[in-house]
Design an enzyme around this catalytic site. Structure first.
Site, short mmCIF file in Angstrom:
data_model
loop_
_atom_site.label_atom_id
_atom_site.label_comp_id
_atom_site.label_asym_id
_atom_site.label_seq_id
_atom_site.Cartn_x
_atom_site.Cartn_y
_atom_site.Cartn_z
N HIS A 1 0.70 -0.95 0.42
CA HIS A 1 0.08 -0.03 -0.21
C HIS A 1 1.14 0.93 -0.14
CE1 HIS A 1 1.01 0.00 4.54
NE2 HIS A 1 1.06 0.92 4.28
C1 UD1 Z 1 -2.03 4.97 6.65
C2 UD1 Z 1 -0.61 5.26 6.95
C3 UD1 Z 1 0.19 4.58 6.76
C4 UD1 Z 1 -0.10 2.63 6.87
C5 UD1 Z 1 -1.39 2.69 6.82
C6 UD1 Z 1 -2.11 1.48 6.78
C7 UD1 Z 1 -0.15 7.78 7.29
C8 UD1 Z 1 0.50 9.48 6.83
N1 UD1 Z 1 0.21 6.51 6.82
O1 UD1 Z 1 -1.97 4.80 4.91
O2 UD1 Z 1 1.78 4.97 7.35
O3 UD1 Z 1 0.67 2.48 6.88
O4 UD1 Z 1 -1.79 4.33 6.65
O5 UD1 Z 1 -3.41 1.39 6.42
O6 UD1 Z 1 -0.95 8.04 7.92
N2 UD1 Z 1 -9.21 4.90 2.25
C9 UD1 Z 1 -10.25 4.30 2.15
N3 UD1 Z 1 -11.66 3.17 3.53
C10 UD1 Z 1 -10.36 3.98 4.65
C11 UD1 Z 1 -9.22 4.85 4.33
C12 UD1 Z 1 -8.29 5.64 3.47
O7 UD1 Z 1 -11.02 3.90 1.19
O8 UD1 Z 1 -11.09 3.72 5.76
C13 UD1 Z 1 -8.43 5.30 1.16
C14 UD1 Z 1 -9.02 6.95 -0.07
O9 UD1 Z 1 -8.78 6.66 -0.60
C15 UD1 Z 1 -7.60 7.55 0.96
C16 UD1 Z 1 -6.17 6.47 1.03
O10 UD1 Z 1 -7.05 4.94 1.00
O11 UD1 Z 1 -6.87 8.44 0.35
C17 UD1 Z 1 -6.02 6.61 1.95
O12 UD1 Z 1 -5.57 6.46 2.82
P1 UD1 Z 1 -5.19 7.54 4.19
O13 UD1 Z 1 -5.73 7.16 5.00
O14 UD1 Z 1 -4.71 8.29 3.18
O15 UD1 Z 1 -3.48 6.88 4.03
P2 UD1 Z 1 -3.07 4.96 4.09
O16 UD1 Z 1 -2.31 4.91 2.53
O17 UD1 Z 1 -4.43 4.47 4.65
#
Ligand code: UD1
Length: 386
Positions: A220
């Site tokens: 991811h």
């Molecule tokens: C975050 C953490 C990372 C961790 C990861 C585990 C930071 C900087 N990064 O990254 O260290 O390893 O979580 O999962 O905090 N999304 C959904 N549903 C959700 C959450 C996210 O669909 O419940 C999608 C959204 O499109 C979002 C993308 O995932 O834009 C990324 O989510 P985000 O919280 O920005 O960071 P992660 O890549 O999950």
């Protein structure tokens, strides 16, 4: 007050809350505890399911921040967290790991002159391009009590000039969760995990997943999935080569699914006869799949650690790690392969020949949360009246 925001935080806070409850039951100074969820992760499969399965109480406050650019996520968390701290007026704020919630809330905590304890302090990848490295550096700089998972992490802090009295080596709290949930995970059947979590649009696939015959993959990190050429090269290796040796089970992070679609790879992966795509899965299901895996391919920090304790030979799809203790040269189970296909290929075939060899670094013993509560109480005695 303790703070969680994203999936990897939940398995770190569960044993902490249990240890606070144990402490309160045993008598002595009572700890009032408030749990704040920033809402960075909000899908049931990324958040609520972990609260249920790990027995974490419903958060007292949910800031419901959700997704957004770094600035939006960090800024909105700070704005929403500030009045919560003012209202509850805690003596200590406990933050965990290295996600955006960790950074935003530690900054606001210090602005409001609160004491900050950081669980999983001192980890350093040395890669300032990683959002998590920035989060770790800032949070550690601001923390009053730095609770480290291993001695390498403690040394990073000493080398950075953190006073000894602020550093406390307590061990790895994720392993408390692993030990608390091993027996429950062992009850799960892999066939049930697959039936319950398979991605709906996926055609039926005849893949046998007997223990020690399959690969388990997670990916991811923006550095692997956000660049089309890198993602395409990784997927070609997976689809054309790796799956010839072992079938691959792959619980998909929402970010990765989106990027596979954008890169035009989705249909091919979805229909690949040797790749089984799952929705993001719960803690017990992941633990069960890891126990049975012949090889792990991952860019997750937590899984590198769990592979170490479970003995699953692991290829870490990164150029560096903030968790060097998990590497084979330190006695662990994993090897860094970055996202270079040549290197991944060489290490993949070599790793398939390795036996499962569990190792537990010092204090990765399931008792870290109790040491953390004791350390916070000791620090509170010297700084405030409890
Ligand atoms: C975050 C953490 C990372 C961790 C990861 C585990 C930071 C900087 N990064 O990254 O260290 O390893 O979580 O999962 O905090 N999304 C959904 N549903 C959700 C959450 C996210 O669909 O419940 C999608 C959204 O499109 C979002 C993308 O995932 O834009 C990324 O989510 P985000 O919280 O920005 O960071 P992660 O890549 O999950």
């Amino acid at each position: 007050m303790s703070v969680v925001g994203a999936r990897p935080n939940f398995m770190k806070i569960a044993p902490f809350i249990q240890a606070v409850n144990r402490h309160n039951k045993a008598g002595g100074e009572h700890i009032d505890h408030v749990l704040v969820h920033t809402g960075q992760h909000y899908d049931d499969r990324m958040s609520a399911s972990f609260f249920d399965s790990l027995g974490i109480p419903a958060p007292d406050v949910n800031l419901e921040i959700g997704s957004g650019s770094h600035g939006v996520q960090l800024g909105q968390t700070m704005m929403a967290f500030e009045p919560v701290v003012v209202e509850h007026d805690p003596d200590w704020i406990v933050v965990v790991g290295d996600v955006n919630a960790t950074l935003s809330c530690s900054v606001i905590a210090k602005r409001l002159k609160k004491k900050v304890a950081h669980i999983e302090a001192g980890l350093r990848s040395g890669d300032i391009e990683m959002p998590e490295e920035i989060n770790r550096l800032v949070t550690d700089r601001l923390s009053d009590l730095l609770l480290t998972p291993d001695r390498i992490a403690s040394k990073h802090l000493t080398d950075e000039g953190v006073p000894e009295e602020k550093i406390c080596f307590v061990g790895n709290i994720m392993i408390d969760t692993l030990e608390n949930n091993r027996a429950e995970a062992a009850k799960l059947l892999i066939s049930e995990i697959v039936a319950e979590n398979s991605i709906k649009e996926q055609p039926r696939k005849e893949i046998s997943l007997a223990d020690n015959t399959y690969g388990l993959m997670t990916m991811h990190r923006p550095s692997n999935v956000d660049h089309k050429e890198i993602l395409t090269a990784l997927m070609r290796f997976l689809m054309d080569e790796a799956t010839q040796e072992v079938p691959i089970v792959w619980p998909l992070h929402p970010r990765t699914r989106k990027q596979l679609q954008t890169a035009g790879l989705w249909e091919e992966v979805l229909h690949h006869p040797r790749i089984l795509l799952l929705e993001p899965i719960g803690y017990h299901a992941m633990l069960r799949l890891n126990v049975g895996a012949k090889i792990m391919l991952t860019d997750s920090g937590g899984l590198q650690e769990e592979c170490c304790v479970l003995g699953t030979p692991c290829l870490t799809l990164r150029w560096n790690t903030e968790r060097p203790i998990t590497l084979r040269e330190h006695g662990g189970a994993s090897v860094l392969v970055g996202n270079d296909v040549e290197r991944i290929r060489t290490e993949f075939y070599a790793t398939l020949k390795l036996p499962n060899q569990p190792v537990s670094p010092e204090y990765w013993d399931g008792k870290t949360a109790d040491r953390i509560v004791a350390a916070i109480i000791a620090a509170a005695r010297t700084t405030t009246s409890v």
